[in-house]
Design a protein around this motif. Sequence first.
Motif, mmCIF file in Angstrom:
data_model
loop_
_atom_site.group_PDB
_atom_site.id
_atom_site.type_symbol
_atom_site.label_atom_id
_atom_site.label_comp_id
_atom_site.label_asym_id
_atom_site.label_seq_id
_atom_site.Cartn_x
_atom_site.Cartn_y
_atom_site.Cartn_z
ATOM 1 N N GLU A 102 0.837 -1.193 0.000
ATOM 2 C CA GLU A 102 0.000 0.000 0.000
ATOM 3 C C GLU A 102 0.874 1.246 0.000
ATOM 4 N N THR A 105 -1.740 6.812 -1.062
ATOM 5 C CA THR A 105 -2.908 7.081 -1.907
ATOM 6 C C THR A 105 -3.522 5.845 -2.536
ATOM 7 N N GLY A 106 -2.833 4.702 -2.511
ATOM 8 C CA GLY A 106 -3.380 3.579 -3.250
ATOM 9 C C GLY A 106 -2.876 2.226 -2.788
ATOM 10 N N ARG A 107 -3.277 1.228 -3.552
ATOM 11 C CA ARG A 107 -2.845 -0.146 -3.325
ATOM 12 C C ARG A 107 -2.147 -0.645 -4.581
ATOM 13 N N GLU A 128 -5.010 0.564 -7.664
ATOM 14 C CA GLU A 128 -6.230 1.314 -7.380
ATOM 15 C C GLU A 128 -5.919 2.434 -6.398
ATOM 16 N N LYS A 130 -7.080 4.651 -3.146
ATOM 17 C CA LYS A 130 -7.900 4.508 -1.945
ATOM 18 C C LYS A 130 -9.038 5.535 -1.964
ATOM 19 N N GLY A 131 -10.243 5.041 -1.718
ATOM 20 C CA GLY A 131 -11.417 5.902 -1.741
ATOM 21 C C GLY A 131 -12.021 6.070 -3.112
ATOM 22 N N GLU A 133 -12.021 3.276 -5.518
ATOM 23 C CA GLU A 133 -11.951 1.936 -6.090
ATOM 24 C C GLU A 133 -13.022 1.774 -7.177
#
Length: 605
Positions: A102, A105-107, A128, A130-131, A133
Motif C-alpha cells: 500500500e 494514496t493507493g494499493r 487502485e 484509496k477511496g 476503487e
Amino acid sequence: MTQTIDREAPARSPQARVDAWLERFEAALAARDVEAAAGMFAVDSFWRDLVAFTWNIKTVEGREGVADMLSACLDGTDPSGFRTTETPTEADGVVEAWLEFETATGRGKGHLRLTDEGAWTFLTSLRELKGFEEPQRERRPKGVRHGVIRGRRVWAEERELEKKELGYERQPYVVVIGGGQGGIALGARLRQLGVPALVVDRHERPGDQWRKRYKSLCLHDPVWYDHLPYLPFPENWPVFAPKDKIADWLEMYTRVMDVPYWTRSEVKSASYDEDTAQWTVTVDRAGETVVLTPKQLVFATGMSGKPNIPSFPGMDVFEGDQHHSSQHPGPDAYAGKKAVVVGSNNSAHDICAALWEHGADVTMVQRSSTHVVKSDSLMEIGLGDLYSERAVAGGMTTDKADMVFASLPYRIMHQFQIPVYQQIKQRDADFYDRLEKAGFLHDWGDDGSGLFMKYLRRGSGYYIDVGASELVANGDIKLVRGQVDHLTRNAVVLADGTELEADLVVYATGYGSMNGWVADIAGQEMADRVGKCWGLGSGTTKDPGPWEGEQRNMWKPTQQPGLWFHGGNLHQSRHYSLYLALQLKARYEGIPTPVYGLQEVHHLS
C-alpha cells in the motif's frame, strides 16, 4: 564429518528469504533510511515503477538510481504492508515472488527477483486509488433504485441525457482523440473510475479502424494476448481474429462498457492555455463545429502514428492505382493486374499474399532487411508460457502474464529474448534457408533478440509469417531488392535501372511518430516540445540513443502539461490503459501527483 553436516542449519526457504528481505526493506522505508533501502539491491539492479512511487512509468538502475528515486518520492508515497501473495519460487539461484503493498494514496502489486546479492529486479505498480476503487464485485452498482420515486429516469434515459449534455452543457475532463482499441480501452477504464471523458473518432462506427482495412487483414497475435479490459473474448473466439470480427467486437464493447464515444468527429485544432491549465479543442462533428474544453488531452491515434507516404518522382504521372497500405481496399479489383508492393514487413506480406490469391501478378520490393518468424513457432516458443491455452490450463491469468512481461526491465529484456530466437532459428532452419536462397534479406535484430525487441525499439522491421513467406520462397511472389528511384506512366523504376511494370503500386512504407498528429492538430512547436514517441533509445537501428529506460512518452506525463499518448498493440492497450487512467483519475480528484523523472526530449520525431 556427518555429525557436522547434520548440525548445520537447513538452507532458508524462498519464502523465508523473501519475507526477511521485505521486512528489512519496509523497515528501512519506514525509517526513511534511503541508503539502507538502496543497499538491499544488487549492484546491477533495476526497479521498474508503474505510477505507484513516481507518478510516472519509470525504471531506475543500480543502487544510486534507487536512492535518487526514493529520496524524491518516499515521503509522499509512504509505502507499507509489503507481503507475498503466493509462495515464492526459486530457480538458478533467483527467487521470484509476487507482492502486494500500500501507499498513502493507493494499493499496489509487485514482483521481486532476489539473488544472494540482493534485489535484482523489482516491479511496483499502482492498481487502485484509496477511496476511488472501481465499482466491481461487492461494490458493483445496483442498477436501479428500488421503491416508488416520482420523476425517476431509467437507465436508458440517463444514458440519453448524458449523450445530449456531454460536450455541450457539461464538459469532459478528458478528451481522447482516436477511437480504436486504445481509445476504447482507455474510455472504458475512465468510465469505471468515474472520470468524465469523451472519445472522439472520425469514422462512422466504432471498429471502422479495422473494418475499413484490406479484407484479408487479421490479428497475427493470438487471442490470449489480445483481451480487452474487463471483458475477455469468449472461449470459442478464434486464435487469430479476422479484422471484421475485431471491428464488431470493438463496436459491441463500446456500447456494453458505456464508453462515451462520438463518431464522425474530426479534431481540427487544439490549443492549451497555461493560465487556466485547459485545452480548447475544436471538433467537426458531422458538420457541426463543437468546442470542447477538457483539462486533459490524450492522443490515442495508434502507436504507428501517421502513414509514411513517400514522394517519388513520377508519382504524378503514374496512370495506375497507387496508395499507402493503410488505404488499401483489398485485392478484388486487381485480378490479372501487375501489382508492385514497396516494402517487406507485415502489411506488405499480407497484401502481397492476398493479391496473389486473387490472381494478380505480384512483385515485392524489399528496401531493407526484415525479420521473419513463423506464427506457429512464435506461438509455441515465444508466447506459449504466458499467452496460450497451455498457459491458461497451468493457472496463468491475463493479468499475471501482463505483469510477468512488465517485470522484465527493458535494459535486460533482450537477454531473455535472444535464446528464444536462437531456438526458433534452429527449429525452422530449412525455412530460413529457402527464404534466403530466394533472395530475401533476413535479419534477427541488431543483437539477435528478434521480433519483440524490434517492435519495442522501432515498431517496424518484421513479419509474423502466416503463409506469405512460402510464396516468396517458391517465387510465386516475385522479389526484387533495391530502392525506388522514380515512377513512369506504367512502371516503378529502381535505382539500378530495374523496371517493374505496374497497374497498382502499394506503398507499405510504414508510419511516423505519433507526435506527427500533434503537429497537425496543435502545431509543430507543441509536437517538438513533447518530442518523438515510441522507442527505448537502445542505439540500435532506427532507435537512436540515449537510453530512455521506457517507451518514449507512452502512457505517462510529457513535457506538455495535460498532453498524453496512448497506443500500442492490444496487449499494451489493455495493460497500460490502467496506469494512464489512474494518473488521470488522481488529477481529476485533486490528489497530488509529483512526477519523478519526467520524460526528456532527445529527438523531435
